[in-house]
Design an enzyme around this catalytic site. Structure first.
Site, PDB file in Angstrom:
ATOM      1  N   LYS B  79       0.850  -1.190   0.000  1.00  0.00           N
ATOM      2  CA  LYS B  79       0.000   0.000   0.000  1.00  0.00           C
ATOM      3  C   LYS B  79       0.887   1.241   0.000  1.00  0.00           C
ATOM      4  O   LYS B  79       1.885   1.286   0.739  1.00  0.00           O
ATOM      5  CB  LYS B  79      -0.899  -0.016   1.236  1.00  0.00           C
ATOM      6  CG  LYS B  79      -1.952   1.104   1.254  1.00  0.00           C
ATOM      7  CD  LYS B  79      -2.824   1.021   2.525  1.00  0.00           C
ATOM      8  CE  LYS B  79      -3.932   2.065   2.534  1.00  0.00           C
ATOM      9  NZ  LYS B  79      -4.737   2.008   3.771  1.00  0.00           N
ATOM     10  N   SER B 154      -9.812   2.002   2.816  1.00  0.00           N
ATOM     11  CA  SER B 154      -8.924   2.742   1.957  1.00  0.00           C
ATOM     12  C   SER B 154      -7.906   1.889   1.210  1.00  0.00           C
ATOM     13  O   SER B 154      -7.373   2.335   0.188  1.00  0.00           O
ATOM     14  CB  SER B 154      -8.175   3.792   2.771  1.00  0.00           C
ATOM     15  OG  SER B 154      -7.290   3.173   3.694  1.00  0.00           O
ATOM     16  N   SER B 178      -9.950  -0.262   7.044  1.00  0.00           N
ATOM     17  CA  SER B 178      -9.342  -0.114   5.717  1.00  0.00           C
ATOM     18  C   SER B 178      -8.688  -1.365   5.150  1.00  0.00           C
ATOM     19  O   SER B 178      -8.298  -1.375   3.987  1.00  0.00           O
ATOM     20  CB  SER B 178      -8.311   1.017   5.732  1.00  0.00           C
ATOM     21  OG  SER B 178      -8.966   2.256   5.721  1.00  0.00           O
TER      22      SER B 178
END
Lengths: 479, 489
Positions: B79, B154, B178
């Protein structure tokens, strides 16, 4: 009303840089004066993703300062964030302490011409220093130097207990000497490692209500603080006498004009949005930890002073001056021990050394020579190798270029003439050249002898042994 | 055999038997990225060239008989909020568009020590604020099960990349859901560890007291393997906890007889899609069948968790994001002439609407006069939430809820309605508030074929229990054998 009709109320916030080897939240060195941005790492530069880790030495030093100022030490303390934007604050928040400082409710005893007084310490907390902005004269911009960002500080907040400038001065000097004694800060004022924010207000004598205060920030010389307070108190009296009101504001002291100016940036409206620092765990201190630190506290100035009065028979005043600085006090003890003549070392420190420090605005810690060299100077005089007037010249030389005093006098040709033959030659020469004075002396004017000795000293550039000169003149003039 | 269909433990088996080489594996993934990335849009920075080079080096080592670790040469996706030395870490923000971290996050040091191959930095909502990955400055990632839908957020890039077989597994971060929510929406396994189990050093902070790094994998076994790599105390993160070294693969056991499961009724009521609810009920029935003891209970305090979460998370974010001030490594507005303008214009121009919304909210709740009513109260409620969970864990080994109230929604359907977007976190935030571990495992699909996730919550540092619970269910139901992303347009 006249100035005497007002009472002045002042409070101080002192920031002292702690002399830990590394910064408070990373392992960068804290040394002063390095090239810009050479003592930095991702953490103190606030790179995204970095986290602080609390330097345990910082806690230890702050607890030490708390114990030395009679504070209660919190068993449960924490760090908080103080949020504001400025380019020297790379995280846009300063990690400080808000509602749970490490130390609280202490006091320091000060001495002024009016006697002894206790000044309350509200709190001592730990925090990080910000970086520095160097204004670039060429480009018209500003450059950020983050070497100082993350240098550990303690903020020592006093109660508004001060009623005179003398009390403020005495407190600042006393606090400085305490921090030096416990060796948590070197308190170099010129480098900004000991600086004060001064809050000032006035009120009519007898009034219980505090007046509106103004604040002067980051003052780092005793002299400026005294001058700034003189001005600011006068200004506030004038404002009130003219029917005005004192505004709560930050004012800047200008050394050149000798005035304070309103900063007019409405700093007071700033909301720092304090909240607990989520990146650090709470600071929990055990009884044992605190007691162990208590045990490491060194002999404090009062106790040293008492010892000087008893053991070395110094005057109250001299002992006070010497113990006001740990460095002076250490210098006194070490030099005294080497040469055995504490009284003489005392005299050098009180008179000539203090005068030079004053004239050059030098901190005792910046004295370039060591105790051994001072002791040697005393011994050379005691042995009669040099006169005390040559001694003064040697001292000046020690300040300029410290080295073995024996070398200095050899190099400069300052060794005292104690050879009887040589002294006799000079005496006879002077007698011959000054028949009038000789006649005066013989005619009963004792003072003429002084003149002749003076001439002989002049002739030898101060190197002749004065006792021998005196004796020789008396003998020769009797003939 | 499609290499990219395999789990990491399957790849390891084939590497051991010499059926596959590291080069082959990486080639397969690089090709898959080439093929699917134009549709899925999961990567912010692709590292395929550099990845292939590394793969060849590791293969050479193996060919020369050098000893390498069990995970050497296995690809991974990261990420784009985890700092990688020498590679951009953008947080999907214009603010950090050109930021290259000068250091590796602690989790990256661990990944690199295993000689795993980072094939790229994955898309996300800007600074991890959002639940759909639509708030990325760079691109909108699509859900591989239906390209007109969001992957969740997210960590939507991480979830979509694993789901689309562009990487075998990935790292994500979870502040309010997330990892778990996008894992549920993309039909993969997602684990958020206990707060403090994994170092946060090098994870760009959103909400410091809630953020945790976790994993996306194809199955629970891989999840245990990757957790073994990233877990552990770190001196650089004083909020990380030393729980000693554990081997989570030891928890991969099918026998769950006597496991006590708590089912909080508040998570099955209003706002939960009926298909999601019935899917969960089926899963819970399965657990009973397998010998678990199931009991419904009330976790009443949970209804305050969302408000508590948004106050605490935004407060911390408003402070954490202050450093993006246009002075050093960030975007600086070319228009700015004075210091105030540098701050105002740079931040106005480079932060997206959602980030600004949260900074403003956070600044407000911390401001003097409001602190006690909001931030302080939220911290008090946080303590109550923790207490309630503690009580629950006296009675139950795990708590099971839906991961998300709905399956993946259409792009654009919620992005203009912040309140509705915030409700997507309703099942996950209380776990962050209480600092607990949670795993999401696929447990079925809805009538439109979109995956549904089951959230298994454990007590602090009881990752073993939730891994075991998830593994037993997975082995029994074999979701991966039944359902696959279709890349429907």
């Amino acid at each position: 009303m006249a100035r005497e009709d007002y009472e002045v109320v002042m409070g101080l916030e002192v920031h002292a840089e702690l002399s830990t080897k590394t910064k408070i939240f990373c392992s960068c060195p804290t040394k002063f004066g390095a090239k810009p941005n050479t003592q930095v790492c991702p953490i103190c530069m606030a790179m995204p993703g970095t986290l602080p880790t609390l330097n345990e030495k910082v806690v230890e030093y702050a607890v030490k300062a708390g114990l030395a100022t009679n504070c209660e030490i919190s068993r449960n303390s924490k760090n908080d964030r103080k949020n504001y934007f400025y380019p020297d604050l790379p995280k846009a928040y300063q990690i400080s302490q808000y509602d749970k400082p490490l130390c609280e409710h202490g006091y320091i005893e000060i001495e002024t011409s009016k006697g002894k007084k206790k000044i309350g310490i509200t709190r001592i907390h730990i925090e990080e220093d910000a970086g520095k902005l160097d204004h670039d004269d060429l480009g018209g911009g500003a450059l950020v130097d983050l070497n100082r960002a993350g240098v550990p500080l303690i903020e020592i907040v006093s109660e508004p207990d001060f009623r005179s400038i003398e009390e403020v001065d005495s407190y600042l000097k006393k606090l400085k000497s305490i921090l030096e004694y416990i060796e948590v800060s070197d308190c170099k004022m010129q480098e900004g490692s000991y600086r004060a924010d001064v809050n000032t207000s006035i009120r009519p004598i007898g009034s219980q209500k505090l007046g509106t205060r103004t604040e002067m920030k980051n003052m780092n010389s005793f002299r400026s603080i005294t001058r700034a307070l003189e001005y600011e108190i006068g200004r506030q009296v004038e404002v009130l006498d003219n029917g005005g009101t004192v505004e709560q504001e930050t004012r800047k002291w200008d050394e050149v004009s000798g005035k304070t100016f309103s900063m007019r940036d409405k700093e007071n409206a700033e909301d720092y949005r304090y909240f607990p620092e989520p990146d650090l765990v709470a600071i929990k201190l055990s009884e044992e930890y605190i007691e162990n630190i208590r045990k490491t506290l060194p002999e404090m100035p009062e106790s040293r002073k008492q010892r000087y009065l008893n053991d070395y028979k110094l005057s109250e005043k001299d002992a006070g001056i010497i113990t006001s600085s740990k460095y002076l006090s250490d210098l006194f003890e070490k030099a005294g021990e080497i040469c055995g003549n504490y009284k003489a070392v005392n005299n050098w420190i009180i008179s000539d050394i203090s005068r030079i420090l004053n004239e050059t605005e030098m901190d005792p810690i910046e004295i370039p020579f060591d105790a051994k060299q001072l002791a040697k100077l005393v011994m050379l005089i005691d042995k009669g190798t040099i006169s005390s007037s040559i001694g003064k010249k040697v001292l000046v030389e020690l300040f300029k270029n410290p080295r073995d005093p024996e070398e200095i006098i050899k190099e400069k040709g300052w060794i005292q003439i104690s050879d009887e033959g040589a002294i006799k030659d000079v005496v006879l020469k002077i007698i011959e050249a000054n028949p009038q004075s000789v006649a005066d002396y013989k005619g009963g004017k004792e003072r003429a002898l002084g003149f002749l000795v003076g001439q002989a000293m002049k002739e030898t550039k101060g190197k002749a042994n004065p006792q021998m000169l005196n004796k020789m003149f008396v003998e020769e003039l009797k003939k | 055999m499609d290499i990219t269909e395999l789990t990491v433990h399957e790849l390891q088996g084939k590497l051991k038997n010499k059926e596959l080489t590291i080069t082959q594996i990486n080639e397969a993934y690089v090709n898959r990225i080439k093929e699917k990335e134009p549709e899925v849009q999961a990567f912010i920075t692709e590292l395929t060239d550099q990845g292939m080079k590394q793969a060849k080096q590791i293969q050479n080592k193996i060919d020369n008989g050098e000893k390498v670790g069990d995970l050497a040469g296995i690809p991974i996706g990261i990420k784009d909020i985890i700092c990688t030395k020498g590679v951009k870490t953008t947080c999907a923000s214009k603010m950090l568009e050109n930021f290259i971290a000068p250091y590796d996050a602690t989790v990256m040091e661990k990944i690199n020590a295993e000689e795993m191959i980072d094939l790229g930095k994955l898309n996300m909502d800007e600074f991890a604020m959002g639940g759909s990955t639509e708030y990325s400055y760079f691109k909108k990632t699509r859900n591989p099960w239906d390209l007109s839908r969001v992957p969740g957020g997210s960590s939507g890039g991480s979830a979509a990349a694993v789901s689309a077989n562009m990487v075998p597994w990935a790292l994500g971060t979870d502040t309010g859901g997330s990892i778990r929510q996008p894992a549920a929406l993309c039909g993969v396994v997602g684990l958020k560890p206990t707060y403090g189990l994994v170092s946060r050093y090098g994870l760009v902070a959103f909400a410091s007291s809630l953020d945790q790094v976790g994993v996306f994998t194809k199955d629970v076994q891989d999840c245990a393997i990757l957790l073994n790599v990233i877990a552990g105390h770190d001196e650089k993160d004083t909020t990380s906890v030393d729980v000693g070294s554990k081997d989570y693969t030891k928890s991969l056991q099918k026998d769950i007889k006597g496991l006590r499961i708590g089912v909080p009724k508040e998570f099955y009521g209003e706002g939960i899609n009926p298909e999601v609810k019935s899917c969960l009920e089926t899963a819970i029935a399965k657990y009973k069948e397998m010998g678990a003891e199931v009991e419904e209970f009330s976790l009443d305090i949970a209804k305050y968790a969302l408000a508590t979460y948004y106050i605490i998370a935004c407060a911390e974010a408003s402070s954490n994001l202050g450093r993006y001030d246009g002075i050093r490594y960030t975007y600086r507005s070319p228009e700015a002439k004075t210091l105030k303008e540098i701050y105002k214009k740079s931040r106005s121009e480079a932060f997206g609407a959602e980030v600004k919304r949260r900074i403003i909210l956070g600044t407000y709740v911390l401001s003097s006069g409001y602190y006690d009513a909001y931030y302080k109260k939220a911290q008090q409620v946080r303590t109550l939430v923790m207490n309630e969970f503690n009580k629950a864990f006296e009675k139950y080994d795990v708590i099971i809820t839906p991961t998300s109230p709905t399956t993946a929604f259409k792009l654009g359907s919620k992005s203009n309605n912040p309140m509705e977007m915030y409700l997507a976190d309703i099942c996950t935030v209380s776990v962050n508030i209480a600092g607990l571990p949670g795993i999401s495992v696929p447990c079925g699909v809805d009538s439109e074929g979109m995956p549904i996730g089951m959230q298994i919550i454990g007590n602090k540092f009881c990752e073993e229990t939730i891994i075991k619970t998830a593994y037993a269910y997975e082995q029994e139901t074999k979701f991966r054998e039944k359902y696959k992303p279709t890349f429907k347009k």
